[in-house]
Design a protein around this motif. Structure first.
Motif, PDB file in Angstrom:
ATOM      1  N   ILE A  77      -2.114 -15.590   6.483  1.00 16.73           N
ATOM      2  CA  ILE A  77      -2.397 -14.191   6.171  1.00 16.73           C
ATOM      3  C   ILE A  77      -1.407 -13.270   6.872  1.00 16.73           C
ATOM      4  CG2 ILE A  77      -4.055 -12.304   6.545  1.00 16.73           C
ATOM      5  CD1 ILE A  77      -6.281 -14.409   6.107  1.00 16.73           C
ATOM      6  N   ARG A  78      -1.214 -13.490   8.178  1.00 15.26           N
ATOM      7  CA  ARG A  78      -0.323 -12.621   8.945  1.00 15.26           C
ATOM      8  C   ARG A  78       1.122 -12.715   8.453  1.00 15.26           C
ATOM      9  NH1 ARG A  78      -2.763 -10.633  13.568  1.00 15.26           N
ATOM     10  NH2 ARG A  78      -4.800 -11.570  14.050  1.00 15.26           N
ATOM     11  N   LYS A  79       1.596 -13.923   8.200  1.00 10.95           N
ATOM     12  CA  LYS A  79       2.991 -14.094   7.779  1.00 10.95           C
ATOM     13  C   LYS A  79       3.202 -13.587   6.354  1.00 10.95           C
ATOM     14  CE  LYS A  79       4.087 -17.826  10.985  1.00 10.95           C
ATOM     15  NZ  LYS A  79       4.575 -19.210  11.160  1.00 10.95           N
ATOM     16  N   TYR A  80       2.202 -13.748   5.511  1.00  7.45           N
ATOM     17  CA  TYR A  80       2.316 -13.216   4.148  1.00  7.45           C
ATOM     18  C   TYR A  80       2.433 -11.693   4.174  1.00  7.45           C
ATOM     19  CZ  TYR A  80       0.974 -11.584  -0.461  1.00  7.45           C
ATOM     20  OH  TYR A  80       0.950 -10.920  -1.651  1.00  7.45           O
ATOM     21  N   LEU A  81       1.527 -11.032   4.900  1.00  6.18           N
ATOM     22  CA  LEU A  81       1.533  -9.572   4.926  1.00  6.18           C
ATOM     23  C   LEU A  81       2.785  -9.033   5.618  1.00  6.18           C
ATOM     24  CD1 LEU A  81      -2.244  -8.945   5.624  1.00  6.18           C
ATOM     25  CD2 LEU A  81      -1.002  -8.436   3.522  1.00  6.18           C
ATOM     26  N   ALA A  82       3.269  -9.747   6.642  1.00  2.00           N
ATOM     27  CA  ALA A  82       4.514  -9.332   7.294  1.00  2.00           C
ATOM     28  C   ALA A  82       5.680  -9.439   6.323  1.00  2.00           C
ATOM     29  CB  ALA A  82       4.770 -10.189   8.532  1.00  2.00           C
ATOM     30  N   ALA A  83       5.713 -10.516   5.540  1.00  2.96           N
ATOM     31  CA  ALA A  83       6.804 -10.706   4.578  1.00  2.96           C
ATOM     32  C   ALA A  83       6.766  -9.636   3.492  1.00  2.96           C
ATOM     33  CB  ALA A  83       6.713 -12.100   3.960  1.00  2.96           C
ATOM     34  N   THR A 142       8.420  -2.330  -6.424  1.00  4.53           N
ATOM     35  CA  THR A 142       7.750  -1.032  -6.381  1.00  4.53           C
ATOM     36  C   THR A 142       6.302  -1.145  -5.908  1.00  4.53           C
ATOM     37  OG1 THR A 142       7.064  -1.203  -8.700  1.00  4.53           O
ATOM     38  CG2 THR A 142       9.180  -0.157  -8.268  1.00  4.53           C
ATOM     39  N   CYS A 143       5.779  -2.378  -5.808  1.00  7.93           N
ATOM     40  CA  CYS A 143       4.393  -2.534  -5.369  1.00  7.93           C
ATOM     41  C   CYS A 143       4.266  -2.377  -3.852  1.00  7.93           C
ATOM     42  CB  CYS A 143       3.837  -3.885  -5.806  1.00  7.93           C
ATOM     43  SG  CYS A 143       4.590  -5.285  -4.951  1.00  7.93           S
ATOM     44  N   LEU A 144       5.389  -2.325  -3.120  1.00  5.39           N
ATOM     45  CA  LEU A 144       5.351  -2.195  -1.668  1.00  5.39           C
ATOM     46  C   LEU A 144       5.205  -0.718  -1.318  1.00  5.39           C
ATOM     47  CD1 LEU A 144       8.233  -4.674  -0.814  1.00  5.39           C
ATOM     48  CD2 LEU A 144       5.783  -5.115  -0.843  1.00  5.39           C
ATOM     49  N   GLU A 145       3.966  -0.290  -1.124  1.00  5.80           N
ATOM     50  CA  GLU A 145       3.686   1.138  -0.945  1.00  5.80           C
ATOM     51  C   GLU A 145       3.156   1.470   0.443  1.00  5.80           C
ATOM     52  OE1 GLU A 145       2.565   2.224  -5.554  1.00  5.80           O
ATOM     53  OE2 GLU A 145       0.961   1.674  -4.161  1.00  5.80           O
ATOM     54  N   ALA A 146       3.182   0.476   1.362  1.00  7.26           N
ATOM     55  CA  ALA A 146       2.644   0.732   2.688  1.00  7.26           C
ATOM     56  C   ALA A 146       3.235  -0.252   3.681  1.00  7.26           C
ATOM     57  CB  ALA A 146       1.119   0.618   2.685  1.00  7.26           C
ATOM     58  N   SER A 147       3.208   0.132   4.944  1.00  5.04           N
ATOM     59  CA  SER A 147       3.516  -0.768   6.054  1.00  5.04           C
ATOM     60  C   SER A 147       2.184  -1.173   6.671  1.00  5.04           C
ATOM     61  CB  SER A 147       4.393  -0.053   7.076  1.00  5.04           C
ATOM     62  OG  SER A 147       4.557  -0.855   8.223  1.00  5.04           O
ATOM     63  N   VAL A 148       1.964  -2.479   6.856  1.00  2.00           N
ATOM     64  CA  VAL A 148       0.675  -2.941   7.356  1.00  2.00           C
ATOM     65  C   VAL A 148       0.870  -3.912   8.512  1.00  2.00           C
ATOM     66  CG1 VAL A 148      -0.373  -2.694   5.084  1.00  2.00           C
ATOM     67  CG2 VAL A 148       0.518  -4.919   5.782  1.00  2.00           C
ATOM     68  N   SER A 149      -0.081  -3.934   9.409  1.00  4.22           N
ATOM     69  CA  SER A 149      -0.160  -4.949  10.457  1.00  4.22           C
ATOM     70  C   SER A 149      -1.598  -5.420  10.546  1.00  4.22           C
ATOM     71  CB  SER A 149       0.315  -4.398  11.801  1.00  4.22           C
ATOM     72  OG  SER A 149      -0.492  -3.305  12.216  1.00  4.22           O
ATOM     73  N   VAL A 150      -1.779  -6.715  10.784  1.00  5.01           N
ATOM     74  CA  VAL A 150      -3.114  -7.311  10.808  1.00  5.01           C
ATOM     75  C   VAL A 150      -3.748  -7.099  12.172  1.00  5.01           C
ATOM     76  CG1 VAL A 150      -4.437  -9.438  10.567  1.00  5.01           C
ATOM     77  CG2 VAL A 150      -2.441  -9.032   9.098  1.00  5.01           C
ATOM     78  N   MET A 151      -4.929  -6.486  12.188  1.00  7.62           N
ATOM     79  CA  MET A 151      -5.672  -6.287  13.422  1.00  7.62           C
ATOM     80  C   MET A 151      -6.633  -7.448  13.661  1.00  7.62           C
ATOM     81  SD  MET A 151      -6.389  -2.209  12.817  1.00  7.62           S
ATOM     82  CE  MET A 151      -7.298  -1.972  14.337  1.00  7.62           C
ATOM     83  N   LEU A 184      -6.723  -4.134   8.581  1.00  7.69           N
ATOM     84  CA  LEU A 184      -5.314  -3.788   8.633  1.00  7.69           C
ATOM     85  C   LEU A 184      -5.120  -2.393   9.213  1.00  7.69           C
ATOM     86  CD1 LEU A 184      -4.355  -4.866   4.996  1.00  7.69           C
ATOM     87  CD2 LEU A 184      -4.065  -6.221   7.085  1.00  7.69           C
ATOM     88  N   ASP A 185      -4.019  -2.241   9.923  1.00  2.00           N
ATOM     89  CA  ASP A 185      -3.555  -0.910  10.309  1.00  2.00           C
ATOM     90  C   ASP A 185      -2.490  -0.526   9.286  1.00  2.00           C
ATOM     91  OD1 ASP A 185      -2.974   1.427  11.570  1.00  2.00           O
ATOM     92  OD2 ASP A 185      -1.805   0.523  13.199  1.00  2.00           O
ATOM     93  N   VAL A 186      -2.782   0.479   8.462  1.00  2.00           N
ATOM     94  CA  VAL A 186      -1.956   0.798   7.303  1.00  2.00           C
ATOM     95  C   VAL A 186      -1.276   2.149   7.478  1.00  2.00           C
ATOM     96  CG1 VAL A 186      -1.955   1.176   4.811  1.00  2.00           C
ATOM     97  CG2 VAL A 186      -3.492  -0.523   5.813  1.00  2.00           C
ATOM     98  N   THR A 187       0.029   2.153   7.194  1.00  2.00           N
ATOM     99  CA  THR A 187       0.776   3.409   7.119  1.00  2.00           C
ATOM    100  C   THR A 187       1.365   3.500   5.717  1.00  2.00           C
ATOM    101  OG1 THR A 187       1.362   3.302   9.477  1.00  2.00           O
ATOM    102  CG2 THR A 187       2.651   4.789   8.070  1.00  2.00           C
TER     103      THR A 187
END
Length: 244
Positions: A123-129, A168-177, A209-212
């Motif tokens: 999960i963490r590596k997928y969301l980071a990628a 274009t689907c990348l609309e946010a920066s996220v980190s897994v809490m 997630l912490d989402v920006t």
């Protein structure tokens, strides 16, 4: 399926099986050019099937004036059934996982020098990628079933399948809490009905997630929760994400 593009070989393996069910074989045409005719259907191949407002499609391949392949597609999310209304399990007698393995498409466990990732690590590596636009690293952490769905999200109306994820689907920066296991929930109702079989093992997680968001997205930044399903799709396969 390691780091690399979307698995177009999966698309053609399924199309070949669906075509063969109506007496058409693609096997003799490998590497050759054909014309694909794509027709929206008014009819729905299965009663009650409806996910949205998109059309179901009939796809027909023609080579030198002869039909050499034909299959159906359900609303841009599932390849099949055949023109006889049969899914892969009906046609082959194999579950989805066994069919993948029989065609050399199953994801196998990593070598001893690369220990298998836990579901939380996946999960963490997928969301980071995804956040860093490393598309190949994100794709290799998806199940083949999920990859098929991505293939059918075309980047052109003239394409049978997508050649790459849509950036274009990348609309946010996220980190897994946090990623906490949860019970229950409906899983793969469509898959089990239309493709046949179940994954070897399933785990569901509630991910905080912490989402920006990007500036053009008028949504609040901060903590957000999503549910994610991870599965072992075949015997011996590592954990992969099925419905991010």
């Amino acid at each position: 399926m390691n780091e690399g593009p979307l698995p177009t070989s999966l698309y053609w393996a399924i199309a070949s099986a669906l075509s063969k069910d109506v007496g058409l074989s693609l096997e003799g045409y490998r590497g050759q050019e054909a014309t694909a005719y794509v027709a929206p259907l008014r009819e729905r191949p299965w009663p009650g099937w409806q996910l949205g407002q998109r059309h179901n499609l009939a796809i027909v391949l023609v080579k030198d004036g002869h039909v050499v392949g034909a299959w159906l597609e359900l609303e841009g999310c599932l390849l099949g059934p055949s023109l006889k209304g049969r899914n892969l399990t009906d046609i082959t007698g194999l579950t989805w996982g066994d069919w993948l393995l029989s065609n050399g498409l199953g994801v196998t466990a990593m070598s001893a020098s690369q220990p298998e990732e836990t579901p939380e690590e996946v999960i963490r590596k997928y969301l980071a990628a995804v956040t860093q636009a490393h598309y190949e690293q994100s794709i290799c952490r998806l199940t083949m079933w999920n990859s098929l769905r991505r293939l059918l999200q075309r980047d052109s109306s003239l394409a049978l399948y997508a050649s790459a994820p849509d950036p274009t689907c990348l609309e946010a920066s996220v980190s897994v809490m946090s990623a906490v296991p949860i019970e229950g929930g409906v899983y793969r109702a469509v898959f089990e009905r239309l493709a046949g079989g179940k994954p070897v093992e399933v785990r569901r997680y509630r991910v905080t997630l912490d989402v920006t968001w990007q500036p053009q997205i008028p949504w609040p930044n901060g903590s957000h929760e999503i549910d994610m399903t991870l599965v072992r799709e075949t015997q011996g396969s590592p954990w992969r994400i099925d419905d991010p």
